[in-house]
Scaffold this active site. Structure first.
Site, PDB file in Angstrom:
ATOM      1  CG  ASP A  30      -1.974  -1.122   1.163  1.00  0.00           C
ATOM      2  OD1 ASP A  30      -1.642  -2.063   0.264  1.00  0.00           O
ATOM      3  OD2 ASP A  30      -2.647  -1.264   2.039  1.00  0.00           O
ATOM      4  CG  HIS A  51      13.958 -17.452   3.460  1.00  0.00           C
ATOM      5  ND1 HIS A  51      13.974 -18.731   3.584  1.00  0.00           N
ATOM      6  CD2 HIS A  51      14.448 -17.082   4.226  1.00  0.00           C
ATOM      7  CE1 HIS A  51      14.662 -18.838   4.633  1.00  0.00           C
ATOM      8  NE2 HIS A  51      15.001 -17.869   5.169  1.00  0.00           N
ATOM      9  CB  THR A  63      14.552 -19.250  10.345  1.00  0.00           C
ATOM     10  OG1 THR A  63      14.800 -20.416  11.106  1.00  0.00           O
ATOM     11  CG2 THR A  63      13.109 -18.559  10.760  1.00  0.00           C
ATOM     12  NE  ARG A  95      17.428 -15.083   3.858  1.00  0.00           N
ATOM     13  CZ  ARG A  95      16.782 -14.233   4.918  1.00  0.00           C
ATOM     14  NH1 ARG A  95      16.271 -13.156   4.276  1.00  0.00           N
ATOM     15  NH2 ARG A  95      16.641 -14.314   6.297  1.00  0.00           N
ATOM     16  CG  HIS A 161      11.650 -13.459   3.396  1.00  0.00           C
ATOM     17  ND1 HIS A 161      10.781 -13.833   4.512  1.00  0.00           N
ATOM     18  CD2 HIS A 161      12.749 -13.032   3.958  1.00  0.00           C
ATOM     19  CE1 HIS A 161      11.261 -13.590   5.361  1.00  0.00           C
ATOM     20  NE2 HIS A 161      12.353 -13.489   5.485  1.00  0.00           N
ATOM     21  CD  GLU A 189       9.624  -5.933   3.679  1.00  0.00           C
ATOM     22  OE1 GLU A 189       9.535  -6.528   4.973  1.00  0.00           O
ATOM     23  OE2 GLU A 189       9.509  -6.931   2.571  1.00  0.00           O
ATOM     24  NE  ARG A 200      15.797  -8.542   4.889  1.00  0.00           N
ATOM     25  CZ  ARG A 200      15.512  -9.428   5.781  1.00  0.00           C
ATOM     26  NH1 ARG A 200      16.360  -9.574   6.812  1.00  0.00           N
ATOM     27  NH2 ARG A 200      14.627 -10.281   5.610  1.00  0.00           N
ATOM     28  CG  LEU A 206      13.942  -7.852  12.746  1.00  0.00           C
ATOM     29  CD1 LEU A 206      13.975  -8.906  13.821  1.00  0.00           C
ATOM     30  CD2 LEU A 206      12.688  -6.985  12.642  1.00  0.00           C
TER      31      LEU A 206
HETATM   32  C1  LIG Z   1       8.184 -14.635   8.773  1.00  0.00           C
HETATM   33  C2  LIG Z   1       9.187 -13.606   8.694  1.00  0.00           C
HETATM   34  C3  LIG Z   1      10.497 -13.665   9.337  1.00  0.00           C
HETATM   35  C4  LIG Z   1      11.343 -12.764   9.264  1.00  0.00           C
HETATM   36  N1  LIG Z   1      12.435 -12.883  10.301  1.00  0.00           N
HETATM   37  C5  LIG Z   1      13.250 -11.815  10.149  1.00  0.00           C
HETATM   38  C6  LIG Z   1      14.498 -12.072  10.986  1.00  0.00           C
HETATM   39  O1  LIG Z   1      14.708 -12.877  11.734  1.00  0.00           O
HETATM   40  N2  LIG Z   1      15.316 -10.864  10.907  1.00  0.00           N
HETATM   41  C7  LIG Z   1      15.220  -9.757  10.437  1.00  0.00           C
HETATM   42  O2  LIG Z   1      15.957  -8.890  10.225  1.00  0.00           O
HETATM   43  N3  LIG Z   1      13.952  -9.882   9.385  1.00  0.00           N
HETATM   44  C8  LIG Z   1      13.207 -10.553   9.504  1.00  0.00           C
HETATM   45  N4  LIG Z   1      11.860 -10.726   8.745  1.00  0.00           N
HETATM   46  C9  LIG Z   1      11.760  -9.282   7.677  1.00  0.00           C
HETATM   47  C10 LIG Z   1      11.022  -8.267   8.789  1.00  0.00           C
HETATM   48  O3  LIG Z   1      10.357  -8.986   9.598  1.00  0.00           O
HETATM   49  C11 LIG Z   1      10.436  -7.328   7.933  1.00  0.00           C
HETATM   50  O4  LIG Z   1      11.303  -6.699   6.965  1.00  0.00           O
HETATM   51  C12 LIG Z   1       9.886  -6.249   9.008  1.00  0.00           C
HETATM   52  O5  LIG Z   1       9.318  -6.554  10.111  1.00  0.00           O
HETATM   53  C13 LIG Z   1       9.160  -5.140   8.296  1.00  0.00           C
HETATM   54  O6  LIG Z   1       8.837  -4.149   9.123  1.00  0.00           O
HETATM   55  P1  LIG Z   1       8.073  -2.925   8.731  1.00  0.00           P
HETATM   56  O7  LIG Z   1       7.604  -2.414  10.152  1.00  0.00           O
HETATM   57  O8  LIG Z   1       8.623  -2.138   7.767  1.00  0.00           O
HETATM   58  O9  LIG Z   1       6.591  -3.683   8.321  1.00  0.00           O
HETATM   59  P2  LIG Z   1       5.490  -4.422   8.956  1.00  0.00           P
HETATM   60  O10 LIG Z   1       6.039  -5.008  10.260  1.00  0.00           O
HETATM   61  O11 LIG Z   1       4.943  -5.238   7.889  1.00  0.00           O
HETATM   62  O12 LIG Z   1       4.531  -3.425   9.357  1.00  0.00           O
HETATM   63  C14 LIG Z   1       3.747  -2.716   8.504  1.00  0.00           C
HETATM   64  C15 LIG Z   1       2.506  -2.378   9.258  1.00  0.00           C
HETATM   65  O13 LIG Z   1       1.647  -1.481   8.554  1.00  0.00           O
HETATM   66  C16 LIG Z   1       0.296  -1.863   8.148  1.00  0.00           C
HETATM   67  N5  LIG Z   1      -0.235  -1.365   7.286  1.00  0.00           N
HETATM   68  C17 LIG Z   1       0.237  -2.018   5.920  1.00  0.00           C
HETATM   69  N6  LIG Z   1      -0.953  -1.246   4.933  1.00  0.00           N
HETATM   70  C18 LIG Z   1      -1.801  -0.391   5.570  1.00  0.00           C
HETATM   71  C19 LIG Z   1      -2.627   0.675   5.423  1.00  0.00           C
HETATM   72  N7  LIG Z   1      -3.033   0.837   4.106  1.00  0.00           N
HETATM   73  N8  LIG Z   1      -3.127   1.429   6.283  1.00  0.00           N
HETATM   74  C20 LIG Z   1      -2.614   1.070   7.405  1.00  0.00           C
HETATM   75  N9  LIG Z   1      -1.793   0.474   7.861  1.00  0.00           N
HETATM   76  C21 LIG Z   1      -1.341  -0.255   6.956  1.00  0.00           C
HETATM   77  C22 LIG Z   1       0.194  -3.349   8.711  1.00  0.00           C
HETATM   78  O14 LIG Z   1      -0.876  -3.993   9.116  1.00  0.00           O
HETATM   79  C23 LIG Z   1       1.458  -3.611   9.345  1.00  0.00           C
HETATM   80  O15 LIG Z   1       0.951  -3.518  10.916  1.00  0.00           O
HETATM   81  C24 LIG Z   1      10.965 -11.597   8.565  1.00  0.00           C
HETATM   82  C25 LIG Z   1       9.638 -11.568   7.890  1.00  0.00           C
HETATM   83  C26 LIG Z   1       9.037 -12.368   7.817  1.00  0.00           C
HETATM   84  C27 LIG Z   1       7.736 -12.285   7.018  1.00  0.00           C
END
Ligand SMILES: Cc1cc2nc3c(=O)[nH]c(=O)nc-3n(C[C@H](O)[C@H](O)[C@H](O)COP(=O)(O)OP(=O)(O)OC[C@H]3O[C@@H](n4cnc5c(N)ncnc54)[C@H](O)[C@@H]3O)c2cc1C
Length: 379
Positions: A30, A51, A63, A95, A161, A189, A200, A206
């Site tokens: 979005d 991944h 993982t 990866r 991923h 992200e 990455r 994180l």
């Molecule tokens: C299963 C998994 C395991 C992972 N493990 C690791 C790890 O071990 N180490 C590491 O470094 N990285 C890891 N990653 C990657 C990392 O977790 C993500 O890149 C990171 O959490 C992204 O954080 P963010 O806050 O940018 O987005 P997100 O955590 O995805 O948060 C985005 C937020 O925005 C909200 N949102 C989205 N669209 C809208 C909208 N239109 N209006 C309002 N709200 C909205 C969502 O609901 C969500 O709450 C992993 C990812 C996954 C999927």
């Protein structure tokens, strides 16, 4: 319409562009779509990380910790095939390389039962280690796949991923369109500070969130103390337009076609021919999108409408991914082109900046190299 001094885009990734992803259902890109609509460039959107080990058919992540503890990938003949692709570090290769290896195995007919997955084998590892050090994988495997990993190998396949690209920002989260834009920030992200390059490393997202989240928070808080309120924007009834549209097309059908097309034509292996075809298909999907009818006409808690809007975003994001990937005629990090399998630093050590005005336009900017010079990867 919101009236605000500052906006921080922190909407996460875009995994739902693909058929299989480790990301949650919210990862519909979005924030990227918001930037596209505002004619703000997106940077390096061709770099999408897959991944290698998602539960087959689900995409839920297994993982690297599993391979870190000694799990190995095997094809239908029980062969530990990573020995062929990365003789030195084998299953612990990066990866992108492991994902390509799995796809090569399955495409050449060595997937399990001739299907598009392989096995992640933990059965030789002491069960106590699995239960203690890999407790999450142990539980997920039982709950999602009905498999006890101490006894049976886990069916796995690559899963979308992470996106290395995003909304370009400086180190304080300010969105950059040549110059920093006043009051607009991105983080996480959805942002591209560009510390992950084209590929990455595990755990670095994180760290990115913690470091740049804090910096962005400080920078926004300083900005709003000083900034004047902007003029109140005009409102438009954007939702009404979507609700009132009538048509026969269905959101879930278009989304499925989009995800299948992106997985087939613009994911781990890419070619110019496939991606040109992908753009043709995308155009027909965009036409179909304009003919979606939704039955629920409410403006609040309307999930049908939400799914439609999210699909619109997925289509926009898919388009910039394909264009960026088609233009980059080399292979680099997670972007692999069968028709241009080598990296080309002389011509392509640069960032892609893609923008949608009336048409898509692409510009490039140089990569800043500091301590570490680019080198050929050897595993
Ligand atoms: C299963 C998994 C395991 C992972 N493990 C690791 C790890 O071990 N180490 C590491 O470094 N990285 C890891 N990653 C990657 C990392 O977790 C993500 O890149 C990171 O959490 C992204 O954080 P963010 O806050 O940018 O987005 P997100 O955590 O995805 O948060 C985005 C937020 O925005 C909200 N949102 C989205 N669209 C809208 C909208 N239109 N209006 C309002 N709200 C909205 C969502 O609901 C969500 O709450 C992993 C990812 C996954 C999927």
């Amino acid at each position: 319409t919101f009236h605000t001094k500052a906006l921080v885009i922190a909407t996460g990734g875009l995994g739902r562009v693909y058929k299989t992803t480790s990301n949650g259902a919210v990862a519909t890109g979005d924030g990227f779509a918001l930037a596209i609509d505002a004619e703000i460039p997106l940077m390096d959107m061709e770099f999408i990380q897959f991944h290698p080990t998602g539960f087959y058919g689900l995409g839920v992540l297994v993982t690297e910790a599993a391979r870190g503890q000694g799990a190995v990938l095997r094809n239908k003949d029980g062969e530990r095939f990573m020995e062929k692709y990365a003789p030195k570090i084998k299953d612990l290769a990066p990866r992108d390389l492991v994902s390509r290896a799995i796809l090569t195995e399955t495409q050449e007919g060595r997937g399990i039962d001739g299907e598009d997955y392989v096995h992640l084998d933990l059965t030789h590892i002491d069960p106590t280690i699995i239960k203690e050090n890999l407790s999450e994988i142990n539980e997920l495997s039982k709950n999602f796949m009905g498999i006890d990993p101490t006894q049976e190998p886990i069916p796995v396949a690559p899963t979308c991923h992470y996106v290395m690209g995003g909304i370009p920002t400086d180190e304080n989260g300010r969105v950059i369109d040549e110059e920093p834009l006043k009051g607009l920030y991105a983080v996480g992200e959805s942002a591209c500070v560009s510390i992950h390059g084209s590929n990455r490393l595990g755990c670095n997202s994180l760290i990115d969130l913690v470091v740049f989240g804090k910096r962005t928070g400080k920078s926004v808080s300083n900005y709003i103390k000083e900034a004047e309120w902007p003029e109140e924007p005009e409102t438009n009834d954007f939702l009404k337009e979507h609700i009132e549209e009538d048509g026969e097309e269905k959101v879930h059908e278009i989304r499925f076609e989009l995800q299948s097309m992106m997985t087939e034509k613009c994911s781990i292996f890419r070619t110019g021919e496939d991606m040109k075809k992908a753009l043709e298909i995308l155009n027909t999907l965009k036409d179909s999108y304009g003919k979606i009818g939704i039955t629920n006409k409410e403006k609040v808690h309307n999930y049908e409408l939400k799914e439609k809007l999210e699909l619109g975003n997925l289509l926009k994001v898919a388009e910039v991914i394909i264009h960026s990937a088609l233009a980059r005629i080399e292979s680099r990090g997670a972007h692999y082109r069968n028709d241009y399998p080598e990296g080309d630093d002389e011509n392509w050590l640069k960032h892609t900046l893609i923008k949608q005005n009336d048409e898509i336009s692409i510009e490039y900017k140089p990569v800043t190299i500091t301590r570490f010079k680019p080198e050929e990867r050897k595993y």
